[in-house]
Design a protein around this motif. Structure first.
Motif, mmCIF file in Angstrom:
data_model
loop_
_atom_site.group_PDB
_atom_site.id
_atom_site.type_symbol
_atom_site.label_atom_id
_atom_site.label_comp_id
_atom_site.label_asym_id
_atom_site.label_seq_id
_atom_site.Cartn_x
_atom_site.Cartn_y
_atom_site.Cartn_z
ATOM 1 N N ASP A 90 -23.920 -15.586 30.211
ATOM 2 C CA ASP A 90 -24.555 -15.680 28.898
ATOM 3 C C ASP A 90 -24.655 -14.315 28.225
ATOM 4 O O ASP A 90 -24.520 -14.201 27.004
ATOM 5 C CB ASP A 90 -25.944 -16.297 29.043
ATOM 6 N N ARG A 149 -17.627 -26.128 18.237
ATOM 7 C CA ARG A 149 -18.633 -26.646 19.163
ATOM 8 C C ARG A 149 -20.019 -26.177 18.735
ATOM 9 O O ARG A 149 -20.151 -25.224 17.957
ATOM 10 C CB ARG A 149 -18.330 -26.177 20.585
ATOM 11 N N ASP A 150 -21.045 -26.845 19.265
ATOM 12 C CA ASP A 150 -22.401 -26.428 18.937
ATOM 13 C C ASP A 150 -23.041 -25.714 20.126
ATOM 14 O O ASP A 150 -22.459 -25.625 21.214
ATOM 15 C CB ASP A 150 -23.265 -27.617 18.478
ATOM 16 N N GLU A 151 -24.242 -25.220 19.913
ATOM 17 C CA GLU A 151 -24.936 -24.433 20.926
ATOM 18 C C GLU A 151 -25.173 -25.230 22.199
ATOM 19 O O GLU A 151 -25.189 -24.671 23.301
ATOM 20 C CB GLU A 151 -26.276 -23.949 20.361
ATOM 21 N N ALA A 152 -25.339 -26.537 22.064
ATOM 22 C CA ALA A 152 -25.615 -27.374 23.237
ATOM 23 C C ALA A 152 -24.466 -27.347 24.233
ATOM 24 O O ALA A 152 -24.695 -27.426 25.449
ATOM 25 C CB ALA A 152 -25.889 -28.808 22.797
ATOM 26 N N ASP A 153 -23.243 -27.243 23.743
ATOM 27 C CA ASP A 153 -22.090 -27.188 24.647
ATOM 28 C C ASP A 153 -22.158 -25.938 25.526
ATOM 29 O O ASP A 153 -21.874 -25.989 26.729
ATOM 30 C CB ASP A 153 -20.783 -27.179 23.850
ATOM 31 N N TRP A 154 -22.532 -24.813 24.914
ATOM 32 C CA TRP A 154 -22.652 -23.588 25.697
ATOM 33 C C TRP A 154 -23.825 -23.672 26.661
ATOM 34 O O TRP A 154 -23.713 -23.279 27.828
ATOM 35 C CB TRP A 154 -22.798 -22.369 24.797
ATOM 36 N N ASP A 155 -24.949 -24.165 26.176
ATOM 37 C CA ASP A 155 -26.130 -24.288 27.041
ATOM 38 C C ASP A 155 -25.835 -25.165 28.248
ATOM 39 O O ASP A 155 -26.304 -24.890 29.361
ATOM 40 C CB ASP A 155 -27.304 -24.864 26.251
ATOM 41 N N GLY A 188 -17.355 -16.106 23.745
ATOM 42 C CA GLY A 188 -18.221 -15.775 22.622
ATOM 43 C C GLY A 188 -17.441 -15.335 21.395
ATOM 44 O O GLY A 188 -17.825 -15.634 20.255
ATOM 45 N N ARG A 224 -23.218 -13.594 24.477
ATOM 46 C CA ARG A 224 -24.066 -13.142 23.368
ATOM 47 C C ARG A 224 -23.559 -11.829 22.776
ATOM 48 O O ARG A 224 -23.621 -11.624 21.565
ATOM 49 C CB ARG A 224 -25.510 -12.959 23.836
ATOM 50 N N TRP A 276 -15.899 -18.566 19.775
ATOM 51 C CA TRP A 276 -16.757 -19.754 19.753
ATOM 52 C C TRP A 276 -16.750 -20.476 18.412
ATOM 53 O O TRP A 276 -16.645 -21.709 18.362
ATOM 54 C CB TRP A 276 -18.184 -19.380 20.156
ATOM 55 N N GLU A 277 -16.861 -19.744 17.339
ATOM 56 C CA GLU A 277 -16.919 -20.397 16.034
ATOM 57 C C GLU A 277 -15.664 -21.196 15.737
ATOM 58 O O GLU A 277 -15.719 -22.230 15.064
ATOM 59 C CB GLU A 277 -17.163 -19.361 14.927
#
Length: 251
Positions: free
Chosen positions: A229, A193-199, A185, A233, A188-189
């Motif tokens: 997660d 990558r986008d949120e979908a990669d984490w999801d 986390g 976060r 991450w920026e």
């Protein structure tokens, strides 16, 4: 999983039932009050499908990020810090005095302050995902437990019977999972990558967790995913105090 854990499993020297857990080194460790990791830079190296050399380069770069990020965090908190090291194998072998587990992709050794990663086709099957980074970050979570005294406190904490022991193991493993999310986390920026990669990673963790539980007591898939997660976060170790969580959250 730290190799000292296997010693606890084999010896079972502690006798008394001691729930809830009250050991301050676990429940009130100084690490929890250190705040969030500062956003960091971690450039991912190119990773090719089932390609050991690229995986070594990738993971070595990730380890450098882990040492830099956590090292700076410990310095700001005024806490002693020691870097972790990494090693690679392509076939299972004994490590830290113990046999390699059937479902084990990597393992950390407390006394060496180093973790080994098994670079086989299962580990290298997702070159586009962030799973390899998270794997290294999980083993590094055990390193954090080691250098903060939590690993030793866990090894010597009493239990009464296999049920209590297994729950303590799950608390230990789920904390490392959460700490892996904290690191990822925090950088991450910088990964682009986008949120979908984490999801996707959280979904894979949830789906695979029940299979892993058969062999390693890492917790149910939903709890593995939840702690991972939660750390991501928060990007702060205070989110990872599994030792005071209800039993249902570490089942």
């Amino acid at each position: 999983m730290a190799c000292t854990l296997f010693s606890l499993l084999l010896t079972g020297t502690a006798q008394a039932s001691v729930y809830p857990i009250r050991e301050p080194e676990l429940t009130k460790n100084k690490l929890y009050g250190t705040g969030a990791l500062e956003p960091g830079e971690c450039r991912e190296r190119d990773l090719q499908d089932n390609h050991v050399p690229s995986a070594k380069r990738y993971l070595t770069a990730v380890l450098n990020c882990l040492n830099t990020s956590w090292g700076a965090h410990f310095k700001r908190a005024g806490m002693p810090f020691t870097k972790s090291r990494i090693g690679f194998i392509t076939k299972p072998r004994r490590y830290c005095g113990h046999k390699w587990g059937k479902y084990t992709a990597a393992t950390y050794c407390d006394k060496e302050r180093r973790f080994l990663v098994l670079l086989d086709k299962d580990t290298l099957s997702d070159p586009e995902g962030v799973s390899l980074m998270q794997l290294a970050a999980h083993e590094y979570g055990h390193h954090i437990q080691n250098i903060t005294g939590m690993a030793r406190a866990f090894d010597y904490y009493p239990y009464k019977g296999k049920k209590e022991l297994n729950e303590q193991i799950r608390r230990y493993e789920l904390q490392a999972e959460c700490l892996s999310g904290v690191f990822v986390g925090s950088v991450w920026e910088s990964l682009g990558r986008d949120e979908a990669d984490w999801d996707d990673l959280v979904d894979v963790t949830r789906e695979s967790g029940d299979e892993w539980t058969k062999a390693s007591d890492h917790g149910k898939g939903r709890n593995m995913a939840a702690w991972l997660d939660k750390g991501f976060r928060a990007a702060a170790p205070k989110a990872c105090n599994t030792w005071v969580a209800p039993s249902s959250k570490v089942s």
